[in-house]
Write a protein that holds these residues in place. Structure first.
Motif, PDB file in Angstrom:
ATOM      1  N   ARG A  71      -0.732  30.108  23.667  1.00  0.00           N
ATOM      2  CA  ARG A  71      -0.808  30.827  24.939  1.00  0.00           C
ATOM      3  C   ARG A  71      -2.094  30.530  25.699  1.00  0.00           C
ATOM      4  O   ARG A  71      -2.977  29.852  25.202  1.00  0.00           O
ATOM      5  N   ASP A  72      -2.145  31.064  26.923  1.00  0.00           N
ATOM      6  CA  ASP A  72      -3.259  30.679  27.791  1.00  0.00           C
ATOM      7  C   ASP A  72      -4.603  31.271  27.374  1.00  0.00           C
ATOM      8  O   ASP A  72      -5.581  30.554  27.204  1.00  0.00           O
ATOM      9  N   ARG A 120      -3.736  26.422  33.905  1.00  0.00           N
ATOM     10  CA  ARG A 120      -4.366  27.608  33.307  1.00  0.00           C
ATOM     11  C   ARG A 120      -5.683  27.947  34.001  1.00  0.00           C
ATOM     12  O   ARG A 120      -6.132  29.087  33.955  1.00  0.00           O
ATOM     13  N   ARG A 135      -8.129  39.760  39.436  1.00  0.00           N
ATOM     14  CA  ARG A 135      -7.224  40.914  39.494  1.00  0.00           C
ATOM     15  C   ARG A 135      -7.741  42.071  38.651  1.00  0.00           C
ATOM     16  O   ARG A 135      -7.730  43.212  39.063  1.00  0.00           O
ATOM     17  N   ASN A 193      -3.928  37.442  26.410  1.00  0.00           N
ATOM     18  CA  ASN A 193      -2.469  37.350  26.493  1.00  0.00           C
ATOM     19  C   ASN A 193      -1.854  36.915  25.170  1.00  0.00           C
ATOM     20  O   ASN A 193      -0.691  36.543  25.120  1.00  0.00           O
ATOM     21  N   ARG A 237      -7.122  33.953  38.506  1.00  0.00           N
ATOM     22  CA  ARG A 237      -6.287  35.074  38.952  1.00  0.00           C
ATOM     23  C   ARG A 237      -6.544  36.322  38.101  1.00  0.00           C
ATOM     24  O   ARG A 237      -6.754  37.415  38.629  1.00  0.00           O
ATOM     25  N   ARG A 265      -4.831  30.346  36.483  1.00  0.00           N
ATOM     26  CA  ARG A 265      -4.499  31.631  35.857  1.00  0.00           C
ATOM     27  C   ARG A 265      -5.776  32.374  35.473  1.00  0.00           C
ATOM     28  O   ARG A 265      -5.868  33.592  35.635  1.00  0.00           O
ATOM     29  N   ASP A 298      -2.936  21.950  29.809  1.00  0.00           N
ATOM     30  CA  ASP A 298      -2.276  22.528  30.987  1.00  0.00           C
ATOM     31  C   ASP A 298      -3.334  23.006  31.991  1.00  0.00           C
ATOM     32  O   ASP A 298      -3.829  24.124  31.904  1.00  0.00           O
ATOM     33  N   ARG A 335      -0.939  43.198  26.733  1.00  0.00           N
ATOM     34  CA  ARG A 335      -2.249  43.314  27.408  1.00  0.00           C
ATOM     35  C   ARG A 335      -2.274  44.558  28.295  1.00  0.00           C
ATOM     36  O   ARG A 335      -3.177  45.386  28.204  1.00  0.00           O
ATOM     37  N   ASP A 361       8.132  40.617  27.691  1.00  0.00           N
ATOM     38  CA  ASP A 361       8.342  39.316  27.053  1.00  0.00           C
ATOM     39  C   ASP A 361       8.521  39.536  25.563  1.00  0.00           C
ATOM     40  O   ASP A 361       7.681  40.169  24.928  1.00  0.00           O
ATOM     41  N   GLY A 390       2.329  38.856  25.060  1.00  0.00           N
ATOM     42  CA  GLY A 390       1.788  38.446  26.362  1.00  0.00           C
ATOM     43  C   GLY A 390       1.309  39.597  27.230  1.00  0.00           C
ATOM     44  O   GLY A 390       0.735  40.578  26.752  1.00  0.00           O
ATOM     45  N   GLY A 391       1.551  39.444  28.548  1.00  0.00           N
ATOM     46  CA  GLY A 391       1.040  40.383  29.538  1.00  0.00           C
ATOM     47  C   GLY A 391       1.469  41.823  29.272  1.00  0.00           C
ATOM     48  O   GLY A 391       0.733  42.767  29.577  1.00  0.00           O
TER      49      GLY A 391
HETATM   50  P1  ATP Z   1       1.486  38.987  35.214  1.00  0.00           P
HETATM   51  O1  ATP Z   1       1.072  40.402  35.009  1.00  0.00           O
HETATM   52  O2  ATP Z   1       0.784  38.315  36.332  1.00  0.00           O
HETATM   53  O3  ATP Z   1       2.965  38.750  35.221  1.00  0.00           O
HETATM   54  P2  ATP Z   1       1.622  37.781  32.652  1.00  0.00           P
HETATM   55  O4  ATP Z   1       0.562  37.658  31.617  1.00  0.00           O
HETATM   56  O5  ATP Z   1       2.828  38.559  32.309  1.00  0.00           O
HETATM   57  O6  ATP Z   1       0.900  38.283  33.931  1.00  0.00           O
HETATM   58  P3  ATP Z   1       3.281  35.471  33.105  1.00  0.00           P
HETATM   59  O7  ATP Z   1       3.004  34.340  34.019  1.00  0.00           O
HETATM   60  O8  ATP Z   1       4.464  36.304  33.326  1.00  0.00           O
HETATM   61  O9  ATP Z   1       1.965  36.311  33.095  1.00  0.00           O
HETATM   62  O10 ATP Z   1       3.306  34.868  31.644  1.00  0.00           O
HETATM   63  C1  ATP Z   1       3.731  35.610  30.519  1.00  0.00           C
HETATM   64  C2  ATP Z   1       2.960  35.167  29.293  1.00  0.00           C
HETATM   65  O11 ATP Z   1       3.225  33.792  29.008  1.00  0.00           O
HETATM   66  C3  ATP Z   1       1.444  35.255  29.449  1.00  0.00           C
HETATM   67  O12 ATP Z   1       0.975  36.519  29.083  1.00  0.00           O
HETATM   68  C4  ATP Z   1       0.953  34.158  28.553  1.00  0.00           C
HETATM   69  O13 ATP Z   1       0.835  34.612  27.223  1.00  0.00           O
HETATM   70  C5  ATP Z   1       2.053  33.116  28.592  1.00  0.00           C
HETATM   71  N1  ATP Z   1       1.767  32.041  29.553  1.00  0.00           N
HETATM   72  C6  ATP Z   1       2.101  31.980  30.849  1.00  0.00           C
HETATM   73  N2  ATP Z   1       1.701  30.838  31.422  1.00  0.00           N
HETATM   74  C7  ATP Z   1       1.090  30.136  30.466  1.00  0.00           C
HETATM   75  C8  ATP Z   1       0.455  28.853  30.410  1.00  0.00           C
HETATM   76  N3  ATP Z   1       0.342  28.073  31.496  1.00  0.00           N
HETATM   77  N4  ATP Z   1      -0.041  28.452  29.232  1.00  0.00           N
HETATM   78  C9  ATP Z   1       0.060  29.233  28.131  1.00  0.00           C
HETATM   79  N5  ATP Z   1       0.624  30.432  28.125  1.00  0.00           N
HETATM   80  C10 ATP Z   1       1.137  30.892  29.249  1.00  0.00           C
END
Ligand code: ATP
Length: 405
Positions: free
Chosen positions: A105-106, A153, A163, A110, A159, A156, A150, A21, A33, A17-18
């Motif tokens: 994932r979204d 998203r 950002r 990510n 955002r 997201r 969902d 990235r 994560d 995930g983030g």
């Molecule tokens: P940030 O830097 O804003 O925290 P992040 O990518 O870490 O960004 P989080 O909301 O903490 O965002 O989510 C962690 C991970 O979970 C994301 O990178 C994404 O892969 C997954 N994720 C979060 N929300 C969703 C969603 N609604 N649908 C699918 N995957 C999601």
């Protein structure tokens, strides 16, 4: 260490995930994560035994949150391969559980993982050409039903776009328009939508994202009651901009008082709404009654004060104090946002930075020594002394004693 812990108990662990990235973009990210092929809870407990810290587990979802002693946070999830979890559109063969996890994932940016087990430590797993999208600065969904699955998203996407100064890819934007046309967003009262909206408001500068939401025609779903009154006109943008300035200004003061910027932005967006419309918004997104009431009280109070101050700025500091003392920090910042004159902002800023901290020099013991009896009378005396100090009528302890005599 994390990979070794996984290896020892026969699991595979991945950073996802983030975190991945941001790592690839050389950006700091303090939340790690981890996805485990195996049992995330057993893994998390074992990890805490090795690293120390606290763990909270959620048995139903097989997830855990770890907080290390230095404050670093690790979220652990379990990649499971259970038949009923397959999206209908997917063939059920040939998917490792990490691949399925990433596919759910979204966005592609990510959906990368890093191996953590020692033999392959640091190997990037990229099934969906995510790295290219990251290079091209593109926000792309992994499949066409993503927003149906969902709709939060969509928020997201906006955002991340604003950002990181990325671009929502054309096909993905088309899917957003499709979702909007199908009223996908309007039908749901998914609390996730509000959570994501809040996240937008917590960004350093959410104005571009707010405009983008409007351009994507999402305002009509988020604030249907505002339409047709709501226009993204100059006054509207001016208020949002002033809200952002007020919040930045407040952060710069380092007051050590946490504020919730989302409340300021929400009120700023709903500056021209009636209490009933705020209630409807809160009901739709399941915001607690007490928060809703607080939002409404702050708005009504600040609106009224805004009008009064527009007419006349009080000369006496004690009067300013009296006027503003019932506003929370968020209410004060909202008042700055709707201010229609520079002097109003100045007055609020004077109150926040100095007036509200003024206290009498005499304390309870002093008053007792002077022969007064503690109780209601004390309160009134302190408040009178404070007012006198605010208005420059007393300066020293002696002055204060004289004043109450
Ligand atoms: P940030 O830097 O804003 O925290 P992040 O990518 O870490 O960004 P989080 O909301 O903490 O965002 O989510 C962690 C991970 O979970 C994301 O990178 C994404 O892969 C997954 N994720 C979060 N929300 C969703 C969603 N609604 N649908 C699918 N995957 C999601």
């Amino acid at each position: 260490t994390i990979g070794e812990v996984a290896e020892d108990i026969g699991f595979k662990a991945y950073a996802v995930g983030g975190f991945v990235r941001d790592l690839l973009q050389k950006q700091k990210n303090l939340d790690l994560d981890i996805v485990v092929e195996g049992d995330g809870i057993i893994f998390a407990k074992q990890l805490v035994k090795t690293l120390g810290g606290r763990v909270r587990t959620h048995d139903r979802f097989k997830t855990a949150n770890i907080t290390l002693a230095n404050g670093f946070k690790i979220d652990v999830a379990t990649a499971r391969l259970e038949y009923y979890e397959y999206p209908a559109a997917l063939p059920t063969v040939e998917l490792s559980s990490i691949k399925l996890d990433l596919y759910r994932r979204d966005f592609t940016i990510n959906a990368m993982a890093l191996q953590l087990n020692p033999a392959l430590f640091g190997t990037l797993i990229d099934f969906f050409s995510c790295q290219n999208d990251l290079k091209d600065k593109l926000i792309k969904v992994l499949h066409n039903l993503s927003f149906v699955e969902d709709p939060s998203r969509i928020l997201r996407a906006v955002r991340f776009e604003k950002r990181m100064d990325f671009k929502i890819a054309r096909h993905t934007e088309r899917l957003i328009h499709g979702a909007v046309k199908m009223d996908l967003f309007g039908k749901t009262n998914n609390p996730r939508i509000f959570t994501e909206l809040k996240q937008i408001f917590e960004e350093e500068n959410p104005i571009l994202a707010i405009r983008r939401l409007a351009d994507l025609e999402l305002f009509q779903f988020l604030w249907p009651d505002l339409l047709p009154n709501l226009k993204i006109d100059r006054r509207f943008l001016h208020i949002i901009r002033q809200a952002q300035q007020a919040i930045s200004w407040f952060h710069l003061l380092y007051l050590d008082e946490p504020i919730e910027p989302w409340r300021v932005y929400l009120l700023a967006i709903m500056a021209r709404s009636r209490p009933r419309q705020i209630e409807t918004f809160c009901e739709r997104f399941q915001i607690h009654d007490h928060i809703c009431r607080e939002l409404i009280i702050q708005k009504l109070t600040a609106d009224e004060i805004g009008n009064k101050l527009y007419g006349r700025i009080p000369e006496k500091n004690s009067e300013i104090n009296q006027m503003l003392k019932n506003l929370t920090n968020e209410g004060l910042l909202y008042l700055m946002a709707i201010a229609r004159k520079k002097e109003i902002k100045k007055t609020v800023s004077l109150y926040v930075t100095s007036l509200r901290n003024v206290q009498s020099l005499l304390n309870g013991d002093d008053l007792k020594k002077l022969g007064y009896i503690p109780g209601e009378q004390f309160k009134k005396m302190f408040s009178d002394i404070t007012d006198a100090r605010l208005d420059g009528l007393v300066k020293s302890r002696e002055d204060e004693k004289q004043f109450i005599l």
